[in-house]
Design a protein around this motif. Structure first.
Motif, PDB file in Angstrom:
ATOM      1  N   ASP A 324       0.827  -1.202   0.000  1.00  0.00           N
ATOM      2  CA  ASP A 324       0.000   0.000   0.000  1.00  0.00           C
ATOM      3  C   ASP A 324       0.866   1.259   0.000  1.00  0.00           C
ATOM      4  N   ARG A 325       2.059   1.165  -0.593  1.00  0.00           N
ATOM      5  CA  ARG A 325       2.976   2.290  -0.599  1.00  0.00           C
ATOM      6  C   ARG A 325       3.020   2.956  -1.960  1.00  0.00           C
ATOM      7  N   LEU A 326       3.094   4.283  -1.937  1.00  0.00           N
ATOM      8  CA  LEU A 326       3.095   5.085  -3.160  1.00  0.00           C
ATOM      9  C   LEU A 326       4.270   6.045  -3.173  1.00  0.00           C
ATOM     10  N   LEU A 327       4.648   6.463  -4.383  1.00  0.00           N
ATOM     11  CA  LEU A 327       5.423   7.676  -4.566  1.00  0.00           C
ATOM     12  C   LEU A 327       4.447   8.749  -5.012  1.00  0.00           C
ATOM     13  N   VAL A 328       4.465   9.885  -4.348  1.00  0.00           N
ATOM     14  CA  VAL A 328       3.575  10.991  -4.690  1.00  0.00           C
ATOM     15  C   VAL A 328       4.432  12.171  -5.110  1.00  0.00           C
ATOM     16  N   GLU A 329       4.129  12.720  -6.283  1.00  0.00           N
ATOM     17  CA  GLU A 329       4.884  13.868  -6.779  1.00  0.00           C
ATOM     18  C   GLU A 329       4.191  15.174  -6.408  1.00  0.00           C
ATOM     19  N   GLU A 330       4.853  15.974  -5.592  1.00  0.00           N
ATOM     20  CA  GLU A 330       4.412  17.332  -5.315  1.00  0.00           C
ATOM     21  C   GLU A 330       5.214  18.262  -6.222  1.00  0.00           C
TER      22      GLU A 330
END
Length: 447
Positions: A324-330
């Motif tokens: 349930d892990r993500l990379l999120v781009e801000e």
């Protein structure tokens, strides 16, 4: 899938194509290790550029007769997202709604569609050395096989569409999609997200829209494909042109959608100053949203030291990296940071008070949601792309290459700029010179 082969380049940009190699050489030499600490640093290992393909040639090869005049625009905008296609160096990408800009008329900005016949497409690319090649393309069509187009859907909700010079009104089209994120399911179909409704769109392997999932209460009528009101009604308050942007597919098949910007709740001022947006988990098996998470941006001057306007903060890409892990781009248009985020059950706010537009203060108005008792998705910085030499601006797509390499793709906006200078006196594009590139970044500590 209809393969598309690029013909001769309309404009010779050999100088532009050569620049990334010089940048790469400098980065590889200087970026391998920090001069003082000896610690390995993230670095660009390859940059590849898309050649010039006339937009009319591209579009009419897929759907003959859709584009009569491309106004000198080349294929671009495929950097809305990037998703591995299986073979090394091959990726699925998706265009956005097509060339579009803004021109101010009598003090009001008008949204222009210089090539209104353009149909959003899924584009398969291959990175070969310093070149990005189009090796396949799929037009996005309605149930009857007609182009969906990228035109605005609803008067009063979406921006009114105008001609390239902002002088002539264009018709709305309920089928229109402002496509962004993309993933491919195991059965070969695709999932996309859209900024207009905002919506989640299921598309067949051949590009036909199977179902468009929209917020409850939207009442979108007149479409030539099925529409299901399955997303939280609170999404009706999305900021104009800032709907769903990022999309990830978890190992169990669930989808995670990212709202690009905070909701305009209760009003635009609240949305423009807020640092809290939302992630939503969707089950294709249940055809329903099963979880929602509050996501907190870093301060804008942390993401981009040159910026002080929080409304410039956006999420453009989310990538599943296991469990349930993500990379999120801000990001802003000039800089980006990737955060590692784990989705936990105790952070789920779906169906709670902040899904109601009568709750005051709204989630977006809370200066510190965690202090107010709202669970916020925990995050950890993985890489600040703004500090990596050779990474272009406006990165909208991120994909995993391997355990320590990312593939980044930028949105070049089809070479368009805003304002009356976007086209010359003959109505031909004055190209911005910004190219579509795929940039590989190696992370010494892995992902």
């Amino acid at each position: 899938m209809s393969p598309h082969v690029a013909g001769k380049h309309r404009v010779n940009r050999s100088v532009a194509l050569g620049v990334p190699l010089a940048v790469l050489a400098a980065v590889v030499t200087a970026g391998t290790a920090d001069a003082t600490s000896g610690t390995a640093q993230p670095r660009v290992t390859r940059t590849a550029t898309l050649g010039n393909i006339p937009l009319g040639t591209f579009s009419n090869a897929l759907l003959p007769g859709t584009v009569g005049d491309d106004r000198g625009v080349d294929l671009g905008g495929i950097g809305s997202d990037i998703y591995p296609a299986g073979r090394k160096g091959e990726f699925w990408t998706v265009t956005d709604r097509g060339p579009n800009g803004q021109i101010k008329v009598a003090g009001t900005k008008r949204r222009t569609f210089p090539v209104p016949g353009f149909d959003p497409a899924i584009v398969k690319i291959r990175v070969c050395g310093d070149t990005v090649k189009v090796i396949g393309s799929i037009p996005i069509t309605t149930s009857s096989g007609k182009p969906v187009t990228g035109l605005s859907n609803q008067a009063g909700r979406d921006e009114a569409p105008y001609s390239y010079d902002a002088q002539t009104s264009l018709p709305y089209n309920a089928n229109g999609l402002d496509t962004e994120g993309i993933v491919r399911a195991k059965d070969g179909s695709f999932w996309l997200v859209d900024e207009y409704s905002p919506s989640l769109v299921h598309v067949s392997a051949r590009g036909k829209v199977l179902t468009r999932y929209v917020p409850k209460g939207l009442r979108l009528t007149g479409t030539d494909y099925p529409v299901v009101e399955a997303l939280p009604a609170v999404l009706l308050h999305r900021k104009s042109n800032r709907g769903l942007e990022g999309l990830a597919q978890l190992p169990d098949g669930d989808l995670v959608m990212a709202l690009q910007s905070p909701l305009s709740l209760p009003d635009a001022d609240a949305g423009n100053t807020s640092r809290t947006t939302r992630l939503l988990r969707f089950s294709p098996r249940k055809h329903a949203v099963t979880a929602e998470y509050a996501y907190r941006f870093d301060p804008v001057n942390v993401v981009d030291p040159s910026e002080d306007d929080p409304s410039e903060l956006k999420i453009s890409s989310v990538v599943a990296v296991g469990g349930d892990r993500l990379l999120v781009e801000e990001r802003t248009d000039k800089s980006a940071r990737l955060q590692s985020v784990r989705l936990t059950r105790d952070a789920n706010i779906l169906g709670g008070p902040y899904d109601s537009d009568t709750t005051s203060p709204s989630l977006e108005q809370l200066d510190d949601p965690a202090s107010a008792g709202v669970p916020v998705a925990a995050k950890r910085l993985v890489v600040d792309l703004g500090t990596v030499a050779g990474v272009p601006g406006k990165i909208e797509g991120v994909a995993r290459g391997d355990h320590d390499t990312l593939a980044l793709i930028n949105d070049n906006d089809f070479g368009m700029t805003d304002g009356t200078g976007a086209f010359d006196a003959q109505g031909r594009l004055v190209d911005s010179g910004i190219e579509t590139t795929v940039t590989y970044v190696r992370l010494p500590r892995g992902i």
